[in-house]
Enzyme design. Structure first.
Site, PDB file in Angstrom:
ATOM      1  N   HIS A  37      -7.790 -10.734  -1.003  1.00 34.73           N
ATOM      2  CA  HIS A  37      -6.814 -10.234   0.177  1.00 34.73           C
ATOM      3  C   HIS A  37      -7.670 -10.931   1.532  1.00 34.73           C
ATOM      4  CE1 HIS A  37      -4.370  -8.466   3.185  1.00 34.73           C
ATOM      5  NE2 HIS A  37      -4.461  -7.229   2.689  1.00 34.73           N
TER       6      HIS A  37
ATOM      7  N   TYR B 209      -8.080  -8.041   7.928  1.00 33.71           N
ATOM      8  CA  TYR B 209      -9.144  -7.127   7.122  1.00 33.71           C
ATOM      9  C   TYR B 209     -10.253  -8.104   7.177  1.00 33.71           C
ATOM     10  CZ  TYR B 209      -5.376  -4.010   6.067  1.00 33.71           C
ATOM     11  OH  TYR B 209      -4.457  -2.986   6.286  1.00 33.71           O
TER      12      TYR B 209
ATOM     13  N   GLY C 173       8.465  -7.955  -0.175  1.00 35.25           N
ATOM     14  CA  GLY C 173       7.747  -6.821  -0.160  1.00 35.25           C
ATOM     15  C   GLY C 173       8.538  -5.492  -0.141  1.00 35.25           C
ATOM     16  N   ARG C 174       8.778  -4.984   1.024  1.00 37.04           N
ATOM     17  CA  ARG C 174       9.621  -3.730   1.009  1.00 37.04           C
ATOM     18  C   ARG C 174      10.768  -3.639   0.502  1.00 37.04           C
ATOM     19  NH1 ARG C 174       8.324  -0.464   6.840  1.00 37.04           N
ATOM     20  NH2 ARG C 174       6.192  -0.587   6.543  1.00 37.04           N
TER      21      ARG C 174
ATOM     22  N   THR D 170       0.855  -1.252   0.022  1.00 34.47           N
ATOM     23  CA  THR D 170       0.089  -0.066   0.120  1.00 34.47           C
ATOM     24  C   THR D 170       0.896   1.275   0.169  1.00 34.47           C
ATOM     25  OG1 THR D 170      -1.919  -1.059   1.127  1.00 34.47           O
ATOM     26  CG2 THR D 170      -1.739   1.331   1.349  1.00 34.47           C
TER      27      THR D 170
ATOM     28  N   ARG E 183      -4.316 -14.469  -0.568  1.00 32.24           N
ATOM     29  CA  ARG E 183      -3.573 -14.130   0.670  1.00 32.24           C
ATOM     30  C   ARG E 183      -3.982 -14.458   1.918  1.00 32.24           C
ATOM     31  NH1 ARG E 183      -0.032  -8.940   2.512  1.00 32.24           N
ATOM     32  NH2 ARG E 183       2.013  -9.776   2.084  1.00 32.24           N
TER      33      ARG E 183
ATOM     34  N   GLN F 102      -4.624  -7.078  -6.212  1.00 33.27           N
ATOM     35  CA  GLN F 102      -5.241  -7.745  -5.055  1.00 33.27           C
ATOM     36  C   GLN F 102      -6.568  -7.122  -4.743  1.00 33.27           C
ATOM     37  OE1 GLN F 102      -3.498  -6.535  -1.160  1.00 33.27           O
ATOM     38  NE2 GLN F 102      -3.217  -8.815  -0.908  1.00 33.27           N
TER      39      GLN F 102
END
Length: 364
Positions: free
Chosen positions: A176, A181, A317-318, A27, A228, A100
């Site tokens: 997702h 969530y 990811g990062r 995000t 995921r 996603q």
């Protein structure tokens, strides 16, 4: 397979991949007016097209599904057209990309909801976490419990969003079902106190996640559908009293649907891999198709898990934020650039599209 295992081609359902490295969803809060991805987003994803697969940032299936400011959607014509520019750019670079789909549930704020209403959740339990709205991190709002008659509309919103994603040129979608969530809120008993057919037992709490995934798979094909999950992550204040039983059951049912892949957050999202005991090998054995492993992987761990068949693909990811050419850096042994944390959420090109590529294995 050898130390080159990560860089070998792979076929994911209906999607041919040039390597086994996946860009995890990230995000970045840079959507424009109408929650439409803009030109910077096109450039951002095109820069990272050397990943075997890009999984896009989470995109809300409806306004009700939004939980953070300036996140993109996939429920209007303008959003579909904006995303088409992204998919075209990625495909022109030889990449593959899936979208996603999310509904954040209780991880939202009244300022983001239709008519400033309450966020929705399985039960009226406020999460002990914050969201990003009005350019600040604030406590999430008190949610209301969904009426059982509202749930079918949410399933259909996921279905329509999946169809929109394919219309926008995506190679597939990822549901997702992780990180606290909505779908995970239903699945985990720390957030779900319902006594109807969507609460109580392992089977009932898994129902919404499985109904959504089945609806998406029917709409666009199981071979283009993934999900995921994060069995033990405490992200966004979520908890589960018996995650092994819950997720063994969920993965059994996902396997029966024949979907292309599961992406599994192993440990705490963005945190320790060993936060709680869990047998990820059980999920690997229960699922017939592709297992994407996520969380805390470096080149050595990623290579060993692919070679040892603990995973088929590895999601980073990062590292992709500051290293648009992460695949090339890993392959050549070039050093990885450091991410600027102050530009992570929101803003413009700085910390988004201005990270440099490496020139050779000795440095930037």
């Amino acid at each position: 397979m050898t130390n080159n295992a990560l860089f070998e081609p792979y076929t994911l359902g209906a999607i041919p991949l040039s390597n086994r490295i996946v860009m995890a969803p990230l995000t970045r809060n840079r959507a424009g007016a109408g929650f439409v991805p803009g030109d910077l987003t096109v450039e951002y994803y095109a820069q990272r097209a050397s990943a075997g697969l890009i999984i896009s940032e989470a995109s809300q299936i409806s306004q009700q599904g939004q939980g953070y400011q300036d996140t993109p959607g996939i429920y209007t014509r303008e959003q579909i057209d904006g995303w088409r520019k992204v998919t075209t750019a990625v495909h022109e670079k030889g990449g593959r990309i899936v979208l996603q789909l999310w509904h954040v549930g209780r991880i939202s704020h009244t300022d983001l909801q239709p008519n400033h209403g309450q966020p929705v959740a399985p039960s009226a339990i406020r999460a002990e976490t914050k969201t990003f709205v009005n350019n600040a991190f604030v406590d999430v709002s008190e949610p209301r419990a969904l009426d059982i008659h509202e749930i079918a509309d949410i399933v259909d919103d996921f279905r329509k969003a999946a169809a929109n994603a394919i219309e926008a040129g995506f190679d597939g979608v990822e549901v997702h079902g992780a990180n606290g969530y909505l779908l995970e809120q239903f699945a985990k008993d720390g957030a779900n106190l319902r006594t109807d057919s969507y609460g109580g037992s392992v089977e009932n709490r898994a129902r919404l996640m499985l109904e959504v995934t089945a609806a998406v798979a029917r709409e666009i094909g199981a071979e283009r559908t993934g999900i995921r999950i994060s069995p033990v992550s405490p992200a966004n204040g979520i908890s589960c009293s018996n995650p092994q039983a819950q997720y063994d059951y969920i993965v059994d049912q996902l396997d029966a649907l024949g979907i292309a892949y599961i992406q599994v957050v192993e440990g705490a999202t963005g945190g320790p891999r060993d936060i709680a005991p869990f047998d990820y090998g059980s999920l690997r054995r229960r699922f017939s198709n592709t297992y994407i492993a996520n969380n805390g992987y470096d080149l050595e761990l990623a290579t060993s898990h692919v070679v040892e068949s603990k995973a088929d693909l590895i999601a980073f990811g990062r590292p992709f934020i500051a290293n648009p050419d992460l695949v090339e850096r890993l392959k050549s042994g070039a050093p990885l650039a450091e991410m600027n944390p102050t530009t992570l959420y929101g803003g413009g090109a700085e910390g988004y599209t201005d990270y440099p590529r490496f020139t050779d294995a000795s440095g930037i």
